[in-house]
Enzyme design. Structure first.
Site: not given
Ligand code: F6P
Length: 544
Positions: A269, A506
């Site tokens: 991400g 989370k």
């Molecule tokens: O909170 C952690 C995370 O997984 C990040 O690494 C990532 O960039 C963000 O959440 C958003 O995730 P997604 O693109 O799956 O919504």
């Protein structure tokens, strides 16, 4: 695989011994001893002039740090990453953000398949879509052209696009308004959309997983907001597109997968804004600028992969960071861009660095007995000078800082740029050399005031100076820091590509949601603090 802790490596031990000898050396003396120091400890590559002379190090320090990089297998691990080996061991994934900016004719094989054609197919689809939006060919449900683009995402699906959009605003099509909604706090969505016409607004739902609660909540509110005016479910197809790796969830949400821009699980991400996650950015700056940015990324990738360690920008930046983090015990690194367009760059680097290297176990799962990733923070200059620089200059903490500046401004206005750059140069000079009590007294300052006006100096800085903030240069700067983080993670032997540390919060939030939303007050079984806080919230949330 059993790993040697970095502290067991001969180069680490030699550095520890060397540190005890030079820890108190002052930059004033280092510069006095070597009149060429300000030229010697510099590297110029990829249009970036990197001056690391104002760091508390000698040629011997550099020799030992470079030996540490060799002994830690930086070269081998770099090759493993570029070749698509599954170096993200806790998720059994390759780490191939470098494939996102590989040229069309490159070949990078994962599980027997060359991924480069797929990367370019998505880039072509993004370019085509961008052209249809900006030309007005793509119409909203009522036949109006799109004038507003709202990216909904969080973390890597927000920080990269918004940082790069701000950074490259100079190159943006001003006919299109771009907004970025990330926070689950409804205020973010309300304020971002309050002056927009749904008939002219396109939402890009950006989520690698398409399950992130903040993004999906904002996406549903966006759909409600749009349909309240547009009054027909069919409008979703004209006003919502998705960027994701999860086609099933995208279609469950009601977005036609023909309007989905794909990326892959081998893109982390926080390493993703040069993938389809950058769609909002491409719409803002156009496909040509976007591709120039990718070319910048790629040329820094090649520099990193092929340049000898002693002239390798990401390697040097990483090693000097290790020097302060692990030997001087510095806790933080300040990122100080002297360019207003780079206002979100420190926040972007916070995720890049802290989510990558904020780890307490090594690749084998053993608790580490050394410091890993630093705290990253900062704001653009000169604003920070009137806020927290006091502490950097005269506080009790050692705060290494990266100063990033440009020889040319994109907005020439009177004397502004010279004044900005005068401050840029003055700060690193003041931090390095300070002002002695004798100098203060020689200025006529009273005896009892002198200590307050004395600057110890010996505060280390890196200076990164480039000509101009272009899309290409932004790509280079981001890749520089991506690879810096990679080198440090390699030396610390951590997995820089997972982020299990964000999971517990989370899970607990998901447990609390029904406790707040259920019409029947559910019994609480948290600790006494959390129980009392939730009770208080439940009792008072509807009171006026
Ligand atoms: O909170 C952690 C995370 O997984 C990040 O690494 C990532 O960039 C963000 O959440 C958003 O995730 P997604 O693109 O799956 O919504």
């Amino acid at each position: 695989m059993s790993l040697k802790q970095p502290s067991q490596l001969p180069a680490w031990k030699a550095l520890a011994e060397h540190f005890s000898k030079i820890r108190d050396q002052h930059l004033r003396n280092l510069f006095a001893e070597d009149p060429e120091r300000g030229k010697r400890f510099t590297v110029e590559a990829e249009g970036i002039y990197y001056d690391y002379s104002k760091n508390r190090l000698t040629a011997e320090t550099m020799r030992l740090l470079l030996a540490l990089a060799e002994d830690s297998g930086v070269r081998e691990r770099t090759e493993a990453m570029f070749k698509g080996e599954k170096i993200n061991v806790t998720e059994n994934r390759a780490v191939l953000h470098v494939a996102l900016r590989a040229p069309r004719d490159a070949e990078i094989i994962i599980d027997g398949e060359n991924v480069v054609p797929a990367v370019h197919a998505v880039l072509d689809k993004m370019s085509d879509f961008t052209n249809r939006i900006t030309s007005g060919e793509w119409k909203g449900f009522t036949g109006k052209p799109i004038r507003n683009v709202v990216n909904i995402g969080i973390g890597g699906s927000d920080l990269g696009p918004v940082m790069a959009y701000e950074a490259l605003r100079h190159y943006a099509n001003r006919e299109i308004t771009c907004r970025f909604v990330s926070n689950v706090d409804g205020t973010d969505f309300v304020e971002a959309t309050r002056d927009l016409d749904p008939a002219e607004t396109l939402f890009i739902i950006s989520s690698k997983t398409f399950t992130t609660i903040e993004t999906m909540t904002n996406a549903r509110s966006a759909r409600d907001w749009a349909l309240k005016t547009l009054q027909d479910d069919k409008a979703v197809a004209k006003h919502f597109v998705a960027v994701s790796t999860n086609a099933a969830e995208v279609s469950k949400f009601g977005i036609d997968t023909a309007n989905m821009f794909e990326f892959w699980d081998w893109v982390g991400g926080r390493y993703s804004f040069d993938s389809a996650i950058g769609l909002s950015l491409m719409i803002a700056i156009g496909p040509d600028n976007f591709r120039q940015m990718l070319a910048g990324f790629h040329s820094m990738d090649e520099h990193f992969r092929t340049t000898p360690l002693e002239r390798n920008l990401p390697v040097l930046l990483a090693l000097i960071g290790i020097w302060y983090n692990n030997f001087f015990d510095a806790q933080t690194v300040a990122i100080l861009p002297y360019d207003h367009y780079l206002g979100r760059f420190p926040a972007y680097l916070q995720q890049l660095d802290m989510e990558s290297n904020g780890k307490h176990v090594d690749l084998d799962g053993n608790q580490v007995n050394y410091q890993t990733g630093p705290i990253i923070w900062g704001q653009p200059g000169t604003n920070g000078q009137h806020a927290y620089y006091q502490l950097i200059h005269q506080g009790t903490k050692l705060i290494p800082a990266d100063f990033i500046g440009f020889n040319q401004t994109l907005n020439p206005v009177g004397r502004h740029h010279d004044l900005l750059m005068a401050n840029f140069f003055a700060q690193t000079e003041a931090l390095a050399f300070g002002k002695t009590e004798e100098e203060v007294k020689a200025d006529g300052v009273a005896e009892d005031q002198a200590a307050h006006r004395t600057f110890e100096g010996n505060r280390p800085t890196n200076t990164l100076l480039a000509d101009r903030l272009t899309p290409e240069m932004l790509g280079k700067l981001v890749a520089l820091y991506e690879h810096k983080v990679f080198v440090q993670g390699t030396i610390w032997k951590v997995n820089s590509f997972d982020q299990w540390g964000v999971e517990l919060g989370k899970v607990l939030a998901n447990r609390i949601i029904p406790e707040l939303e259920s019409p029947q007050a559910q019994e609480l079984s948290h600790d006494s603090s959390t129980n009392t806080l939730i009770e208080r919230y439940r009792q008072r949330r509807n009171k006026q």
